[in-house]
Design a protein around this motif. Sequence first.
Motif, mmCIF file in Angstrom:
data_model
loop_
_atom_site.group_PDB
_atom_site.id
_atom_site.type_symbol
_atom_site.label_atom_id
_atom_site.label_comp_id
_atom_site.label_asym_id
_atom_site.label_seq_id
_atom_site.Cartn_x
_atom_site.Cartn_y
_atom_site.Cartn_z
ATOM 1 N N LYS A 10 -1.480 -0.349 9.401
ATOM 2 C CA LYS A 10 -0.860 0.261 8.221
ATOM 3 C C LYS A 10 -1.715 -0.130 7.022
ATOM 4 N N VAL A 11 -2.173 0.874 6.273
ATOM 5 C CA VAL A 11 -3.107 0.644 5.177
ATOM 6 C C VAL A 11 -2.387 0.765 3.845
ATOM 7 N N SER A 25 -7.912 7.719 -4.670
ATOM 8 C CA SER A 25 -7.026 7.021 -3.726
ATOM 9 C C SER A 25 -6.137 8.014 -2.983
ATOM 10 N N GLU A 26 -5.656 9.026 -3.700
ATOM 11 C CA GLU A 26 -4.804 10.039 -3.067
ATOM 12 C C GLU A 26 -5.573 10.818 -1.996
ATOM 13 N N VAL A 27 -6.851 11.128 -2.297
ATOM 14 C CA VAL A 27 -7.682 11.858 -1.331
ATOM 15 C C VAL A 27 -7.927 10.990 -0.097
ATOM 16 N N LEU A 28 -8.231 9.704 -0.323
ATOM 17 C CA LEU A 28 -8.411 8.779 0.811
ATOM 18 C C LEU A 28 -7.141 8.723 1.652
ATOM 19 N N SER A 29 -5.992 8.646 0.976
ATOM 20 C CA SER A 29 -4.704 8.614 1.688
ATOM 21 C C SER A 29 -4.520 9.851 2.556
ATOM 22 N N GLY A 30 -4.830 11.013 1.980
ATOM 23 C CA GLY A 30 -4.686 12.266 2.718
ATOM 24 C C GLY A 30 -5.567 12.298 3.955
ATOM 25 N N VAL A 39 -0.388 5.108 6.018
ATOM 26 C CA VAL A 39 -0.961 4.717 4.726
ATOM 27 C C VAL A 39 0.096 4.778 3.630
ATOM 28 N N VAL A 40 0.016 3.813 2.714
ATOM 29 C CA VAL A 40 0.957 3.741 1.581
ATOM 30 C C VAL A 40 0.180 3.364 0.324
#
Length: 437
Positions: A10-11, A25-30, A39-40
């Motif tokens: 879990k990242v 960060s949002e793009v990495l999460s996606g 991912v959170v």
Amino acid sequence: MKTRSLKKDKVNIITLGCSKNMVDSEVLSGQLKANEIDVVHENSRLDHNIVVVNTCGFIDKAKAESINTILDQVELKRKGKLDKVYVTGCLSERYKNNLEEEIPEVDAYFGTMELPLILKQFEADYKAELIGERLLATPKHYAYLKISEGCNRTCSFCAIPLMRGTHVSRPIEQLVAEAERLVQMGVKEVMLIAQELTYYGLDIYKKRMLPELLHKLADVKGLQWIRLHYAYPSKFPLEILDVIRERDNICKYLDMPLQHASDPMLKAMRRQITKAEMDELIVTIREKVPGICLRTTLITGFPGETAQDVEDVKDFLRQHRFDRVGIFTYSHEEGTSAHGLVDDVPQEEKEARAQEIMEVQQEISFEKNQEKVGQTFKVLIDKKESGRYLGRTEFDSVEVDNEVIINSTKRLTPGEFVYVKITKAYDYDLEGEVVAG
């Protein structure tokens, strides 16, 4: 084999710095989520085993915060509470070698444009077809839309080109498709961000294309507010103003960092504009878009700044009465052309000057807010806090501007638009009650 390694990873992504970092960060999460990795963002439950720190390297305070955050995560790893710590973002781009030497406990450092390399650490593939797919770190009713990366300007104080490279625009079709996806996710407002909005399109279309992009975005069904951040004043494309005036869902709001108002300082900062030209531009903006909210950012304590330069800034604020002003104290950044100058204003003096200037702006802000008492505004509800609702008008961006405090017995929902009659005004906030639209 350790028991922990049998668990699914879990990242947790920790984002520091600006909204542009948040989008990264949002793009990495996606991408991680598309690779079926849990991912959170900013996880307070501490049930993750891997951390990615997305750092800021803009000014000294931001660097210190980034380093302290990295050290905190490394300490958790040392105590066995984390398996891996990765670091990315601007600080890592700029000081990778130093960081590897000083904090070797970090598992890997990555630059600002190394998303595929980060994904390799998770044995994940970069999915090009997911461009624009993001796991939002913001509340679901608003999002940032990054229209370009990097900057071609040569401002003497700024290290951003060292960390983000030269200007690269994203194609209009890609941005429109992303805006449509965001609306499908529940987004009502997008904030356009870039290091420099007005340069948009020059690299790929050979001309400034922000007006065309705005028209295309304004056509996206369900997108109710479009807001512009970080416009550069020199050679400002005035056609932008026509689009803001003509399209109902483009907020009458412009964030245009001017940095100073004294000609000697503007020249030393390499801003490519004079105070007289800024005066003329501000008058033109207000003539073309009556009622527009103007936000600017200023720097105090640049090398060689005198007491007279500070007075010039205060006079400039009194003359133009900006709706919103933010102030940074000058940070002496290696690699910038200003680094060759003597940083001759002590930090205490920089802060005192910033305070002086903000006192002038505070009075202006209070007077402008008082004028709003009795008026009714369309307000976007952001959240409920301490039993009251907090929202924003089209003249206010997230976190940096005024909030509207609403006492309502009726239940309101974040992302809902309501009409609010202003009953009280403070230096930086408004208070009101919901009325029929």
